[in-house]
Write a protein that holds these residues in place. Sequence first.
Motif, PDB file in Angstrom:
ATOM      1  N   GLU A   1       0.800  -0.972  -0.181  1.00 18.47           N
ATOM      2  CA  GLU A   1      -0.150   0.016   0.097  1.00 18.47           C
ATOM      3  C   GLU A   1       1.056   1.111  -0.046  1.00 18.47           C
ATOM      4  O   GLU A   1       1.907   1.135   0.868  1.00 18.47           O
ATOM      5  CB  GLU A   1      -0.782   0.095   1.232  1.00 18.47           C
ATOM      6  CG  GLU A   1      -2.189  -0.131   1.155  1.00 18.47           C
ATOM      7  CD  GLU A   1      -3.190   0.146   2.346  1.00 18.47           C
ATOM      8  OE1 GLU A   1      -3.908   0.962   2.400  1.00 18.47           O
ATOM      9  OE2 GLU A   1      -3.057  -0.426   3.292  1.00 18.47           O
ATOM     10  N   PRO A   2       0.632   2.241  -0.873  1.00 23.33           N
ATOM     11  CA  PRO A   2       1.570   3.405  -0.886  1.00 23.33           C
ATOM     12  C   PRO A   2       1.681   4.044   0.554  1.00 23.33           C
ATOM     13  O   PRO A   2       2.893   4.670   0.866  1.00 23.33           O
ATOM     14  CB  PRO A   2       0.729   4.356  -1.814  1.00 23.33           C
ATOM     15  CG  PRO A   2      -0.455   3.466  -2.515  1.00 23.33           C
ATOM     16  CD  PRO A   2      -0.748   2.265  -1.595  1.00 23.33           C
ATOM     17  N   ARG A   3       0.774   4.038   1.622  1.00 27.71           N
ATOM     18  CA  ARG A   3       0.747   4.545   2.808  1.00 27.71           C
ATOM     19  C   ARG A   3       1.838   3.773   3.817  1.00 27.71           C
ATOM     20  O   ARG A   3       1.974   4.479   4.768  1.00 27.71           O
ATOM     21  CB  ARG A   3      -0.558   4.760   3.198  1.00 27.71           C
ATOM     22  CG  ARG A   3      -1.239   3.533   3.680  1.00 27.71           C
ATOM     23  CD  ARG A   3      -2.585   3.846   4.468  1.00 27.71           C
ATOM     24  NE  ARG A   3      -3.406   2.748   4.547  1.00 27.71           N
ATOM     25  CZ  ARG A   3      -4.391   3.001   5.581  1.00 27.71           C
ATOM     26  NH1 ARG A   3      -4.616   3.846   6.224  1.00 27.71           N
ATOM     27  NH2 ARG A   3      -5.316   1.882   5.562  1.00 27.71           N
TER      28      ARG A   3
ATOM     29  N   LEU B   1       4.707   2.580   5.737  1.00 23.87           N
ATOM     30  CA  LEU B   1       6.027   3.184   5.906  1.00 23.87           C
ATOM     31  C   LEU B   1       7.135   2.203   5.966  1.00 23.87           C
ATOM     32  O   LEU B   1       6.901   1.017   6.211  1.00 23.87           O
ATOM     33  CB  LEU B   1       5.970   3.738   7.267  1.00 23.87           C
ATOM     34  CG  LEU B   1       4.914   4.843   7.744  1.00 23.87           C
ATOM     35  CD1 LEU B   1       5.144   5.257   9.349  1.00 23.87           C
ATOM     36  CD2 LEU B   1       5.354   5.822   7.050  1.00 23.87           C
TER      37      LEU B   1
ATOM     38  N   VAL C   1      10.293   7.471   5.758  1.00 22.60           N
ATOM     39  CA  VAL C   1      10.138   7.053   4.341  1.00 22.60           C
ATOM     40  C   VAL C   1       9.129   5.970   3.922  1.00 22.60           C
ATOM     41  O   VAL C   1       8.906   5.114   4.836  1.00 22.60           O
ATOM     42  CB  VAL C   1      11.757   6.186   3.990  1.00 22.60           C
ATOM     43  CG1 VAL C   1      11.912   6.062   2.528  1.00 22.60           C
ATOM     44  CG2 VAL C   1      12.713   7.201   4.484  1.00 22.60           C
ATOM     45  N   LEU C   2       8.418   6.248   2.922  1.00 19.30           N
ATOM     46  CA  LEU C   2       7.437   5.198   2.426  1.00 19.30           C
ATOM     47  C   LEU C   2       8.365   3.975   1.923  1.00 19.30           C
ATOM     48  O   LEU C   2       9.239   3.990   1.137  1.00 19.30           O
ATOM     49  CB  LEU C   2       6.743   5.698   1.427  1.00 19.30           C
ATOM     50  CG  LEU C   2       5.630   6.998   1.811  1.00 19.30           C
ATOM     51  CD1 LEU C   2       4.965   7.657   0.892  1.00 19.30           C
ATOM     52  CD2 LEU C   2       4.772   6.541   2.938  1.00 19.30           C
TER      53      LEU C   2
ATOM     54  N   VAL D   1       7.232   2.230  -0.472  1.00 17.99           N
ATOM     55  CA  VAL D   1       7.328   2.281  -1.842  1.00 17.99           C
ATOM     56  C   VAL D   1       8.592   3.288  -2.374  1.00 17.99           C
ATOM     57  O   VAL D   1       8.997   3.235  -3.559  1.00 17.99           O
ATOM     58  CB  VAL D   1       5.809   2.907  -2.371  1.00 17.99           C
ATOM     59  CG1 VAL D   1       5.762   4.497  -2.081  1.00 17.99           C
ATOM     60  CG2 VAL D   1       5.629   2.653  -3.955  1.00 17.99           C
TER      61      VAL D   1
END
Lengths: 285, 162
Positions: free
Chosen positions: B18-20, B22, B62-63, B65
Amino acid sequence: MIPGSFDYLRPTTIGEAVSALAESGEDAKVLAGGQSLMPLLRLRLALPEVLVDLDHVAELREIRDTGDSVFIGAMATHHQVIKDPLVRAHAPLIAQATATVADPAVRHRGTLGGSLAHADPAGDLPAVILALDGVLIAQSAHGPREIPAADFFEDYLTSALEPAELLLGVRIPKLGTGWGFHYEKFHRTAQAWAIVGVACGVRRANGAIEECRVALTNMGPAPVRAHEVERALLGRVATQNAFKAAAAHAAEGTAPTGDLHGSAEYREHLARVLTARALTTAAGI
Amino acid sequence: MPRIKVEVDGVTYEDDVEPRLLLVHYLRDRLGKVGTPVGCDTTNCGACTVLMDGMSVKSCSVLAVQADTHDITTIEGLRINGALHPMQEAFHSEHGLQCGYCTPGMIMASIDLLRENPDPSDEEIREGLEGNLCRCTGYQNIVRAVRSAAHEMSHSEVTSHD
């Protein structure tokens, strides 16, 4: 703490980034280094629907000589800026002040453009860019736009950037010889935000001050130039007494607020003390 | 969901994230690398510090992704042929910890510090670790440990897992 959901776009060129912003509208947020935005996302103080990550737009990281100025790309990291030979040669104030931002891990990710666009009144770099008369370059689908630093920082966390505008970078005029610079910051702990900061430059010729720049961090909702200090020093011989007398004007025209770190009056006092220190150090006396 | 390819402690992983998500949660919850703790969750304390392409980052900021195509080193990737990294050895021998919660981040930040400055003064060590907080007030021994590791590493070829 976990951020709210968002769609994630990762453009690789300025054109793609501008298009992504134009298509996403006001619900989009630009992700630069993320060192201010990620905490806001985690605390859900920011809940964007789309995040446009500039990490892969390599051209935004460039720092280049443009003749009478130096252009620093918005995605140049603090770490990169501190070490860059062009910045060190032509804008040493930026390198020195940037080295005081946060801590090494944050400086590896955080960017100059991100901290300018974030427009935090306690951020160090807005005052520095204001003191150097930097010009911010923004790009939208309608083309580029130049915004002088004096017009860029509008209010608390508010810049002149439109929602669909991308900050490309900042142009810093080369100031030539005879200058000394210093950024003086007062903060509680090593990595804490500035309670007050002072960015200054002094140019001397034949012992007298020919030009002077002073800009203040966290003395209001946006960085502010201490014009009265600058005027008071023109033509004066650079002595500690002259700097102290001029610095007495530092809080004039400012609008600091009180918070748990200090009252407005305390910030005004700090502005005067730190301005005298900054000028003295900049002039090397 | 974006797919990422990331090298962590010498092993390549491919995952849909998921983009969110961490990076620190990816490391801990997906890869089981719980050696990297979550401390303050506000980009202050540095407990979650890892190396991204050799440079220290706070993995709570930092994510996952954003780690795509990058090389991550955690505290769990420092052993070389089963032996502790010289920085780990130095923290052990100099008693550079009390409760140990900040230690993984301290060690990762210290390794990055010596990469930039192999022979730092005490003041440079303290400045280099300004983003890492120890609430047991163990800084004296932490500085001693980094100084000791700098001495040890300057006499050794071994600097990282690779």
